[in-house]
Design an enzyme around this catalytic site. Structure first.
Site, mmCIF file in Angstrom:
data_model
loop_
_atom_site.group_PDB
_atom_site.id
_atom_site.type_symbol
_atom_site.label_atom_id
_atom_site.label_comp_id
_atom_site.label_asym_id
_atom_site.label_seq_id
_atom_site.Cartn_x
_atom_site.Cartn_y
_atom_site.Cartn_z
ATOM 1 N N GLN A 176 3.204 9.963 1.330
ATOM 2 C CA GLN A 176 4.491 9.272 1.519
ATOM 3 C C GLN A 176 5.481 9.600 0.395
ATOM 4 O O GLN A 176 6.677 9.360 0.545
ATOM 5 C CB GLN A 176 4.290 7.759 1.613
ATOM 6 N N CYS A 195 5.595 -0.354 7.594
ATOM 7 C CA CYS A 195 5.318 0.878 6.844
ATOM 8 C C CYS A 195 6.570 1.245 6.058
ATOM 9 O O CYS A 195 7.676 1.235 6.611
ATOM 10 C CB CYS A 195 4.958 2.010 7.811
ATOM 11 N N LEU A 196 6.384 1.582 4.782
ATOM 12 C CA LEU A 196 7.542 1.949 3.956
ATOM 13 C C LEU A 196 8.195 3.230 4.473
ATOM 14 O O LEU A 196 9.368 3.483 4.196
ATOM 15 C CB LEU A 196 7.097 2.118 2.496
ATOM 16 N N HIS A 255 -2.401 7.737 7.314
ATOM 17 C CA HIS A 255 -1.390 8.588 6.654
ATOM 18 C C HIS A 255 -2.022 9.900 6.177
ATOM 19 O O HIS A 255 -1.386 10.951 6.205
ATOM 20 C CB HIS A 255 -0.799 7.879 5.435
ATOM 21 N N HIS A 311 -4.695 1.806 7.964
ATOM 22 C CA HIS A 311 -3.296 2.253 8.056
ATOM 23 C C HIS A 311 -3.054 3.388 7.048
ATOM 24 O O HIS A 311 -2.485 4.429 7.398
ATOM 25 C CB HIS A 311 -2.378 1.054 7.770
ATOM 26 N N GLU A 312 -3.497 3.183 5.794
ATOM 27 C CA GLU A 312 -3.254 4.206 4.760
ATOM 28 C C GLU A 312 -4.078 5.472 5.028
ATOM 29 O O GLU A 312 -3.617 6.584 4.781
ATOM 30 C CB GLU A 312 -3.586 3.652 3.363
ATOM 31 N N GLY A 354 0.840 -1.194 0.000
ATOM 32 C CA GLY A 354 0.000 0.000 0.000
ATOM 33 C C GLY A 354 0.874 1.242 0.000
ATOM 34 O O GLY A 354 2.085 1.167 0.264
HETATM 35 O O1 K1U Z 1 1.851 2.449 4.196
HETATM 36 C C1 K1U Z 1 2.804 1.804 3.796
HETATM 37 O O2 K1U Z 1 3.940 2.210 3.912
HETATM 38 C C2 K1U Z 1 2.572 0.467 3.133
HETATM 39 C C3 K1U Z 1 2.595 -0.692 4.118
HETATM 40 C C4 K1U Z 1 1.192 -1.210 4.226
HETATM 41 C C5 K1U Z 1 0.863 -2.099 5.383
HETATM 42 C C6 K1U Z 1 1.541 -3.277 5.606
HETATM 43 C C7 K1U Z 1 1.183 -4.105 6.651
HETATM 44 C C8 K1U Z 1 0.126 -3.758 7.469
HETATM 45 C C9 K1U Z 1 -0.526 -2.565 7.255
HETATM 46 C C10 K1U Z 1 -0.177 -1.743 6.200
HETATM 47 C C11 K1U Z 1 3.557 -1.735 3.527
HETATM 48 O O3 K1U Z 1 3.426 -2.124 2.424
HETATM 49 S S1 K1U Z 1 4.810 -2.300 4.540
HETATM 50 C C12 K1U Z 1 5.680 -3.499 3.538
HETATM 51 C C13 K1U Z 1 5.018 -4.814 3.474
HETATM 52 O O4 K1U Z 1 3.873 -4.969 3.842
HETATM 53 C C14 K1U Z 1 5.776 -5.971 2.981
HETATM 54 C C15 K1U Z 1 7.041 -5.830 2.506
HETATM 55 C C16 K1U Z 1 7.751 -6.934 2.048
HETATM 56 C C17 K1U Z 1 7.163 -8.181 2.108
HETATM 57 C C18 K1U Z 1 5.897 -8.330 2.595
HETATM 58 C C19 K1U Z 1 5.184 -7.229 3.047
HETATM 59 ZN ZN ZN Z 2 2.472 3.299 6.114
#
Ligand code: K1U
Ligand code: ZN
Length: 172
Positions: free
Chosen positions: A51, A94-95, A140, A136-137, A46
């Site tokens: 971001q 979260c990225l 943000h 979560h998004e 996501g």
């Molecule tokens: O908001 C963001 O930064 C995106 C976030 C979304 C999210 C993930 C997990 C729970 C709630 C919201 C991400 O994408 S974090 C990265 C991620 O989920 C992932 C990365 C590598 C392998 C598997 C998953």
């Molecule tokens: Zn996030």
């Protein structure tokens, strides 16, 4: 389409409250395409526009990334219209908070309303990872990070870890 750098905490731009998209146009669709590219490049599921430094109420998501298949979803001006009283706990990442994962409790089920990339309105009912990721998004869009849901101690430990990683990256 372009891969745009993703801001990381404690960048103050992540604290901005995003503004609604007034009209869904070619500029909005270009922003969405860049966000989708940036999300895939960072291995995310996501991404909110803020971001990548654009404080508009736009979210992209792909929860079906299997065998290289892509099924991106787009949410413009999303609004949660109902939340269940029942809560669910998921481990979140979260990225913008790299390498930190922790459990967050949120509504188990939600109903939401949003516009698609053509400006058409949709309603959805979500549970599981979709409900978690949407909440979560949407946090943000209000300038809230998942670490803001953690205890003060856990949040300050996470921020210290991030700052140390940033320093190491700068000094090599
Ligand atoms: O908001 C963001 O930064 C995106 C976030 C979304 C999210 C993930 C997990 C729970 C709630 C919201 C991400 O994408 S974090 C990265 C991620 O989920 C992932 C990365 C590598 C392998 C598997 C998953
Ligand atoms: Zn996030």
């Amino acid at each position: 389409m372009a891969i745009r750098p993703i801001l990381t905490a404690p960048d103050p731009r992540l604290k901005a409250v995003s503004t609604p998209v007034e009209s869904v146009d070619a500029g909005t669709r270009k922003l969405i395409d860049d966000m989708v590219d940036s999300m895939y490049a960072a291995d995310g599921i996501g991404l909110a526009a803020v971001q990548i430094g654009v404080a508009q109420r736009v979210i992209v998501m792909d929860l079906d990334q299997r065998d290289g298949k892509k099924n991106p979803r787009h949410f413009i001006n999303p609004v949660i219209t109902w939340r269940s009283e029942e809560l669910a706990t998921f481990e979140e990442g979260c990225l913008s908070v790299p390498e930190i994962w922790d459990e967050v409790e949120r509504a188990a089920r939600i109903k939401a309303s949003y516009l698609d990339r053509e400006g058409a309105r949709h309603e959805l009912e979500a549970d599981g990872l979709l409900a978690t990721c949407l909440q979560h998004e949407m946090d943000h869009l209000e300038g809230v990070l998942f670490i803001d849901h953690l205890s003060k101690l856990k949040r300050s430990m996470a921020l210290k870890k991030l700052q140390k990683a940033k320093r190491l990256k700068e000094t090599g």
